[in-house]
Design a protein around this motif. Structure first.
Motif, short mmCIF file in Angstrom:
data_model
loop_
_atom_site.label_atom_id
_atom_site.label_comp_id
_atom_site.label_asym_id
_atom_site.label_seq_id
_atom_site.Cartn_x
_atom_site.Cartn_y
_atom_site.Cartn_z
N ILE A 558 0.86 -1.20 0.00
CA ILE A 558 0.00 0.00 0.00
C ILE A 558 0.88 1.24 0.00
N ASP A 559 1.88 1.21 0.87
CA ASP A 559 2.77 2.37 0.98
C ASP A 559 3.43 2.65 -0.36
N GLU A 560 3.85 1.60 -1.00
CA GLU A 560 4.55 1.79 -2.26
C GLU A 560 3.62 2.36 -3.32
N SER A 561 2.43 1.78 -3.37
CA SER A 561 1.51 2.28 -4.39
C SER A 561 1.14 3.73 -4.10
N LYS A 562 1.07 4.06 -2.82
CA LYS A 562 0.75 5.44 -2.44
C LYS A 562 1.88 6.39 -2.82
N ALA A 563 3.07 5.91 -2.59
CA ALA A 563 4.22 6.75 -2.91
C ALA A 563 4.23 7.07 -4.40
N MET A 564 3.85 6.06 -5.19
CA MET A 564 3.84 6.28 -6.64
C MET A 564 2.72 7.24 -7.04
N THR A 565 1.57 7.06 -6.42
CA THR A 565 0.46 7.97 -6.70
C THR A 565 0.86 9.39 -6.33
N ASP A 566 1.55 9.47 -5.22
CA ASP A 566 2.00 10.76 -4.71
C ASP A 566 2.93 11.45 -5.71
N LEU A 567 3.86 10.66 -6.20
CA LEU A 567 4.81 11.21 -7.18
C LEU A 567 4.07 11.70 -8.42
N ASN A 568 3.13 10.87 -8.86
CA ASN A 568 2.35 11.23 -10.04
C ASN A 568 1.57 12.52 -9.84
N THR A 569 0.96 12.61 -8.66
CA THR A 569 0.15 13.79 -8.36
C THR A 569 1.01 15.04 -8.39
N ARG A 570 2.16 14.93 -7.74
CA ARG A 570 3.05 16.09 -7.67
C ARG A 570 3.55 16.49 -9.07
N ILE A 571 3.85 15.48 -9.87
CA ILE A 571 4.31 15.77 -11.24
C ILE A 571 3.21 16.52 -11.99
N LYS A 572 1.99 16.03 -11.83
CA LYS A 572 0.87 16.68 -12.52
C LYS A 572 0.68 18.10 -12.03
N LEU A 611 -6.13 8.72 1.35
CA LEU A 611 -5.82 9.32 2.64
C LEU A 611 -4.32 9.29 2.89
N LEU A 612 -3.77 8.14 2.58
CA LEU A 612 -2.34 7.96 2.79
C LEU A 612 -1.55 8.94 1.92
N ALA A 613 -2.01 9.06 0.66
CA ALA A 613 -1.31 9.97 -0.26
C ALA A 613 -1.39 11.40 0.26
N ALA A 614 -2.56 11.77 0.74
CA ALA A 614 -2.72 13.14 1.26
C ALA A 614 -1.81 13.36 2.45
N ARG A 615 -1.74 12.33 3.29
CA ARG A 615 -0.90 12.46 4.49
C ARG A 615 0.57 12.61 4.09
N LEU A 616 0.96 11.79 3.13
CA LEU A 616 2.36 11.86 2.68
C LEU A 616 2.69 13.24 2.13
N GLN A 617 1.72 13.77 1.36
CA GLN A 617 1.96 15.09 0.78
C GLN A 617 2.09 16.15 1.86
N LEU A 618 1.23 16.04 2.83
CA LEU A 618 1.30 17.01 3.93
C LEU A 618 2.62 16.89 4.66
N GLU A 619 3.02 15.63 4.88
CA GLU A 619 4.31 15.42 5.56
C GLU A 619 5.43 16.04 4.76
N SER A 620 5.37 15.78 3.44
CA SER A 620 6.43 16.30 2.58
C SER A 620 6.44 17.82 2.62
N GLN A 621 5.26 18.42 2.64
CA GLN A 621 5.22 19.88 2.67
C GLN A 621 5.68 20.44 4.01
N SER A 622 5.32 19.74 5.06
CA SER A 622 5.80 20.26 6.36
C SER A 622 7.32 20.11 6.44
N ASN A 623 7.84 19.08 5.78
CA ASN A 623 9.31 18.95 5.72
C ASN A 623 9.93 20.10 4.95
#
Ligand SMILES: Nc1ncnc2c1ncn2[C@@H]1O[C@H](COP(=O)(O)OP(=O)(O)OP(=O)(O)O)[C@@H](O)[C@H]1O
Length: 863
Positions: A558-572, A611-623
């Motif tokens: 799940i984490d991996e698929s989320k990370a990929m979705t996350d990358l895709n979203t950010r690229i877009k 949800l996981l993707a959103a959380r990751l993005q938030l984490e990345s932004q807070s970083n």
């Protein structure tokens, strides 16, 4: 088009063509070629822009004296390394854009009539129209006389073809035709439509801005002379600002060889305080500070919000918000009205499109110390021994320019209102300083002097310092009130216009190499993200799915698929920020205007992933925020004795990092707040609908229940009534029975015959049965007289066993009449008693019905 005083029109020839000559010729040539052959756009532009390939670095280009101050708020030359980001190994320190909230339909300036097509408008021509030839070393000065009305005649006459305006006075007091009353400028406008004015006074400057030059267009004039009308316009007659933005997007669309990043800010200067009109709280927000600006350095507007815009719709939203903030306060003792100077700024960064350079590849492929690739950081290393110039080798230069569209406050005479007088003092002081600055600049230029220019005497001149200092193409529209009563103010405006014509300009393109530009950082981050995505995909496809699922836990998958979705979203996300001819081609709705909403039809698994993707993005932004904060903190403090230049540079860098931080925080808040808001809105809407339906149902049920209760009450009442009637009737019948027996015994038998219990009731039941049979037979048509329920014969012999009743001897109708005895109405009751009495006496009864029945109130029988 300029004209000779004699009226003979000749093509305009710029007096001095400085270093920009080649470019300007190319622009004019480009535009005319575009007009002739739109299909040639691509190749023409590509070749034209090749000429722009000026020195790779601003450092490598010879500068022209001190007239090269940087644009306020534009990126500084050397990008400080974000060490903190690298230390922390964060995902990405790149900036998160601030997306506009919504496409609001209401707007002070209506863009509906200002599309982004290239067909142009009624009067203003189109993007392919050859640019008006303007003297690039002079301020372009236009005069716009507000059209006179029937009640207000005009005190001015224009001389057709000469661009001359002359005071004519009124028929009763004509003005003398002296040179002091005659003014000649670049253009004179006296009509309602803004399009012709825009085409000559602003479009060339907008094009110059899109080509990398700073540009300023401002309106100057006394109050109510038409400055706001000229800048903002009305829904029917859009002003320079909406027209300029329309042209910006049209320019991008017509330039396939480049990509662009646009940012907007909107501020006003009220009572010598700068307010950010786009900040939450607008005019109430804490003031914006001016930093730097000394020794030709950059002017930084710290605390000023810059918003990335990606479509006309998003610009419209920004304008609406800014205007709204001015207007809201205007109801509050006119704070935001014409009593403030407003500046709408657009920053444009652009670069040539194309594949990544070798140096870029090299840099982005180099892992950082912790072995991880940190996108955005990869190209932002501390300049090495070779400095930016070395980094620029093979790289693409980025052009950065600022367009400022300024609606100055109108000068006004003192009023009786204390607050207005105070405002007026500030306005007049700043306009006076502007006048002095311009006079000094003009005089310095004319006489080759270097007198001190009092930029610092007002906020307006401080902000305009780099532009007035020469590094911008400037166009001034001086607005005139035609009223003969306003002649002295109009004369003063025209004298200002004459002075500013003497200011000398020397605008230079600003080209940045390295990663200073936001567009460059976005582009690099996109590339890095794509590379990371590719790596992950390769890794994912290396093993067979079964092997892989054994190797990784469900959670890891799940984490991996989320990370990929996350990358895709950010690229877009990042890709959408960078504007190209294709991306602006599809119109307003091509850009994201609202946050991604959660689809409630998604499976729990998908929702979990979202949800996981959103959380990751938030984490990345807070970083990212942490990283930028750390960068700020880690800046070395300069000693007080450090040279001014150094200090300005540091201030500029800090200002830049703060701006980045603000943009990231803005994006963070957006990400944090928007989807939640959107989800909440959806849920609320859904539940409100459900609640309304439930309420409706409840109301219906309530009505139904009330009706039911009412029916039940009625039924209960009827039952009680029927029961009482039944009892009364039973008692009545029993009395009759006993009466009948009494008669028999008295007439024929000495034996006291006691009434048998239930005799009358049994007879009553028999009669009922008989009647039902009779009805049945009537229905079948088989009714015979023998079967009539009215049996008149009395079997006296069998009287003891059969209990013949008096009731049996009564005709049917009489029996029915008895049934009325207990009925309610007084009239009915009276009649019933009378009939019963008659029957009893006919039968020889010595008793009245009441006596027989022993009627009491309890039996509910009428008395
Ligand atoms: N060229 C024009 N054609 C038609 N109407 C105009 C023109 N110029 C100004 N007006 C009208 O004149 C009025 C005053 O114009 P406007 O508010 O633009 O003045 P202003 O110079 O901005 O004043 P202030 O300094 O007080 O803000 C408005 O009603 C505007 O619509």
């Amino acid at each position: 088009m300029a004209a000779t005083p004699a009226g003979k029109r000749t093509p305009f020839t710029p007096r001095t063509m400085r270093s920009t000559t080649t470019v300007n010729v190319s622009e004019a040539d480009l535009s005319s070629r575009l007009a002739r052959n739109p299909s040639a756009t691509s190749s023409v532009l590509t070749s034209a822009h090749k000429k722009y390939k000026a020195p790779l670095s601003t450092e490598s280009r010879p500068r022209k004296g001190p007239t090269l101050p940087s644009v306020p708020g534009s990126p500084s030359k050397s990008r400080p390394t974000s060490r903190a980001g690298s230390r922390m190994g964060t995902a990405s320190p790149a900036l998160t854009p601030i997306f506009p909230q919504r496409d609001a339909e209401e707007s002070l300036v209506d863009f509906q009539s200002v599309g982004i097509d290239l067909t142009g408008d009624e009067h203003g021509g189109d993007i392919g129209t050859p640019l008006a030839e303007v003297a690039v070393d002079k301020v372009m000065v236009s005069v716009r006389v507000r059209p006179p009305t029937a009640s207000i005649p005009t005190a001015w006459t224009t001389i057709s073809g000469e661009n001359t305006i002359q005071l004519s006075g009124t028929p009763s007091s004509p003005a003398p035709p002296t040179p002091a009353n005659r003014f000649t400028f670049d253009t004179i406008h006296t009509t309602h439509p803004t399009a012709p004015l825009y085409a000559t006074a602003a479009r060339p400057h907008v094009h110059a801005f899109m080509s990398g030059y700073n540009a300023v267009v401002f309106a100057y004039g006394q109050t109510a002379s038409g400055k706001t009308y000229t800048l903002s316009g009305t829904p029917e007659e859009p002003g320079i600002i909406p027209r300029a933005l329309r042209d910006v997007f049209a320019f991008i669309r017509a330039t396939p060889s480049r990509e662009y990043l646009l940012r907007c800010s909107y501020l006003e200067i009220y009572n010598e305080t700068i307010h950010d009109l786009l900040a939450p709280g607008g005019g109430q927000s804490k003031g914006v500070e001016i930093q730097g600006g000394g020794a030709g350095g950059e002017v930084i507007l710290s605390g000023l919000r810059e918003e990335v815009v990606t479509s006309l719709a998003s610009v419209r939203e920004v304008l609406r918000r800014g205007e709204g903030n001015r207007r809201t306060a205007s109801t509050d003792w006119n704070e935001r009205s014409s009593r403030s100077h407003s500046i709408f700024r657009v920053v444009c960064e652009s670069r040539e499109r194309g594949s990544r350079s070798a140096s870029d590849e090299e840099r982005s492929d180099t892992p950082t110390a912790n072995g991880r690739h940190t996108p955005g950081l990869s190209g932002r290393q501390t300049p090495g021994a070779g400095g930016p110039r070395l980094q620029a080798k093979g790289g693409k230069s980025v052009q950065s320019s600022v367009l400022s569209l300024i609606d100055l406050a109108g000068s006004e005479k003192a009023t009786s209102d204390k607050e207005r007088t105070r405002e007026g003092r500030y306005i007049n002081t700043s306009l006076l300083t502007l006048g002095t600055v311009i006079s000094t600049l003009a005089e310095n230029a004319a006489k080759g002097k270097t007198d001190h220019i009092p930029y610092r005497n007002s906020k307006l001149t401080r902000i305009l310092q780099p532009s007035l200092g020469g590094n911008a193409r400037i166009s001034v529209v001086c607005t005139i009130n035609p009223d003969p009563g306003a002649v002295s103010e109009s004369m003063s405006t025209l004298q200002f216009a004459r002075r500013i014509k003497g200011v000398h300009l020397n605008a230079q393109k600003k080209e940045i190499v390295d990663t200073d530009a936001l567009i460059e950082r976005y582009r690099k981050e996109i590339e890095d993200l794509k590379r990371r995505l590719e790596e992950r995909e390769q890794e994912a496809t290396r093993d067979a799915p079964s092997v892989r699922s054994r190797r990784l836990s469900a959670r890891e998958q799940i984490d991996e698929s989320k990370a990929m979705t996350d990358l895709n979203t950010r690229i877009k996300q990042l890709t959408k920020l960078i504007l190209t001819s294709q991306s602006v081609g599809s119109g307003d709705d091509s850009r994201p205007g609202s946050p991604v909403k959660i689809d409630f039809d998604m499976s729990p698994y998908q929702l979990q992933q979202e949800l996981l993707a959103a959380r990751l993005q938030l984490e990345s932004q807070s970083n990212q925020i942490l990283s930028l904060e750390a960068t700020l903190l880690s800046r070395p403090a300069l000693p007080a004795s450090a040279p001014e230049d150094e200090k300005d540079k540091l201030i500029a860098e800090q200002g830049r990092t703060i701006r980045e931080l603000e943009i990231v925080v803005g994006g963070y808040e957006e990400n944090l707040g928007e989807p939640l808001r959107a989800v909440r809105e959806d849920v609320e809407k859904e539940w409100q609908a459900k609640l309304a339906a439930e309420h409706k149902l409840l109301e219906e049920k309530d009505v139904w229940a009330k009706e039911l209760v009412r029916q039940l009450e009625k039924e209960k009442k009827m039952r009680v009534q029927l029961e009482e009637e039944r009892k009364a009737l039973t008692a009545f019948v029993s009395k009759f029975d006993s009466l009948g027996l009494g008669l028999l015994s008295a007439a024929s038998s000495p034996v006291k015959v006691m009434p048998s219990p239930g005799g009358a009731s049994a007879t009553f039941a028999d009669r009922q049965r008989a009647r039902q049979q009779q009805i049945a037979m009537q229905n079948t048509g088989d009714l015979s007289r023998d079967s009539s329920p009215v049996r008149m014969s009395i079997d006296l012999a069998g009287k003891l066993s059969a209990q013949p009743s008096l009731l049996e001897q009564m005709p049917e109708e009489d029996w029915n009449a008895l049934g009325d005895v207990s009925f309610e109405t007084e009239v009915g009751q009276g009649e019933a008693w009378a009939r019963a009495g008659k029957m009893l006496s006919k039968a020889g009864s010595p008793f009245s019905p009441r006596e027989i029945l022993g009627v009491s109130a309890k039996e509910n029988l009428p008395r």
